[in-house]
Enzyme design. Sequence first.
Site, short mmCIF file in Angstrom:
data_model
loop_
_atom_site.label_atom_id
_atom_site.label_comp_id
_atom_site.label_asym_id
_atom_site.label_seq_id
_atom_site.Cartn_x
_atom_site.Cartn_y
_atom_site.Cartn_z
N GLU A 37 0.88 -1.16 0.00
CA GLU A 37 0.00 0.00 0.00
C GLU A 37 0.91 1.21 0.00
OE1 GLU A 37 -2.39 0.30 3.49
OE2 GLU A 37 -3.20 -1.70 3.27
N ASP A 43 -4.90 8.41 11.37
CA ASP A 43 -3.55 7.94 11.64
C ASP A 43 -3.03 8.38 12.99
OD1 ASP A 43 -2.66 6.36 9.36
OD2 ASP A 43 -3.02 8.18 8.20
#
Lengths: 270, 439
Positions: free
Chosen positions: A56, A67
Amino acid sequence: MTATGTGITRLAEVFTTAKAEDRAALIAYLPSGYPTIKGSLGLLTQALDAGADLVEVGLPYSDPVLDGPVIQHAVDAALKGGVRVRDTLAIVEQLAERGGRAVVMTYWNPVLRYGVDAFARDLAAAGGLGVITPDLVPDEAGSWLAAADREGLAPIFLVAPSSSDERIASTTAATRGFLYAASTMGVTGARDAVSDTATSLVARARTHTDLPIGVGLGVRNGAQAGEVATFADGVIVGSALVSAAEHGRAAVARLTTELAAGVRGQHTGR
Amino acid sequence: MTSASTASTASQGLAGTTHEPDDTGHFGRWGGRYMPEALIAAVDEVAAEYEKARHDPAFLAELDRLQRDYAGRPSPVTDARRLSEHAGGARILLKREDLNHTGSHKINNVLGQALLTKRMGKTRVIAETGAGQHGVATATAAALMGLECMVYMGEVDTERQALNVARMRLLGAEVVPVTTGSRTLKDALNEAYRDWVASVGHTHYILGTAAGPHPFPRMVRDFHRVIGLEAREQVLAAYGRLPDAVVACVGGGSNAIGIFHPFLDDADVRLIGYEAAGDGVATGRHAASITGGTPGALHGAMSYLLQDEDGQTLETHSISAGLDYPGVGPEHAFLADSGRASYEPVTDAEAMDAFRLLCRTEGIIPAIESAHAIAGAVRLGRTLGPEATILVNLSGRGDKDVDTAARWFGVVDPESLPTEEPPPAEDADGAVASGEREL
């Protein structure tokens, strides 16, 4: 580029190959542009060479709300270093040219700004297989679903422990390639234990879809990868690899090798 | 000043209008839900609970009781006669949200959402804050209702709004300075979302403006519609006519949508939002999302956004912490597109001139956010002339801004103030020389 088939079919091969070997696939996340554009290409290449079945490629974004601190820090550094959307596409292309399989992980606004159709066209031309969209749900994805379908790219959506059965059904119906199951309620980051919620989420998702299911959030070592591999088709590792990336290619190679052993049930534990 | 009582109450703001988004929160092409799947269940729960609550007489009665007996509603409308002399003789009417408990309009929304938190059985609230007004209001409501409270605030803002940090802590809230990104309001929102993803089982996120994912833009607007409902009734009762224009400052846009909305069907009433132009829109150092932005998705909704050509959010600049945000609520984007409302920039220097003017002519120290609206009203009055009536939402009081203003005007020994960068010597247009800043 020698590869044939659409992104979706080439992504499916990742999981059929792993399944034929009676193991889970290893999916490695690293952001483009960290520590530098060239350096990130080297790290992604290293991950593929050391046993990742799929990478990814993270597209750095200024406001990564899903995140945790490790990835926030890395993408901040990448943006300060001047990484652009086109650099991410170029990295995907260079990985694909040497036979690597790559999807892009991106928050949605950079794609909106680039143009949804243009992004799909350029990613497919670069040899990318699909896009993981952490802050785009299928409800708002009409133009993306059409563009991805046109270009043979896999739209990869997330399900979470909080997702209702109705939402798992509608989300899996829009997903191609593999389903991304978030193992826990929270942001990205390595955790000591893989949450119990992951097993029940995967079990719930399997009642709605035959798609392969990748589990992400919190996996940091070979033992955890082995644990997740017992119930998932793919093991997704991000923050732990980004932490390793701070120590260079050798550290990324070491961790990837350990994780690759883990998804094969060969890890000796730690 | 108008009569202290009105027939309009807060609960009427929730009654439904002819200007609603679709079922998934779209105002035309704007709004919606651009957000992680993990939070969809939570916003669905908020939407469902809000829908039940707004039809529940007990909830509506409790909201009205709190707004009246605790927050002090209705807020009066003040005829600013001396300010009028500086605004081309136009009648300037101030809707006094600064007189609400906690000192701004923010309490309208927070009391509603805190009641909703109790209904959902959640025990903890989180909030983002820029100027600290929303954080103070949230800390206040949390104390009143026995909820645990955590407020995320950009580190830059904790420094320039230190008074409000102290207020929140006195009220029992935990204030978390956010050190990521530009360390201002947008980063505080990021941190609040990160908290909420992990805590959603027992936590409600009291979003502070009419932005974010559905149902927040509509729900927050409804809790603030009382501003416009009261003001419309007050102006009609006192002057027998509607105002020619209704104006407000726009950051996320909650005070503006609250006062605009009840006037949407009054076609002859102009609606004008004033955005923070910082050093001037042309300099790139500003926070004027509609004037200087492009369509994009941030923090849950499609709206106008200050972004670069790669879709990265731009750093903003405004002397006003509460307007220092790169986005704007989606209904404002819709009203801008439709032409029903217009949006104009006001620079730091213009806002601070208006700040001083309101202090000196009316004895009211406004929040610097609200001073942008005063500046706009003065500018508009000079073009409309003495026959015009302009209703201004004075959204907050300026106690929190005394340090910033004292520094700007040089009225105290700088060494007696906490360390902070000095203001620029001159605004970008060269319109205000530093010497004119004397108060």
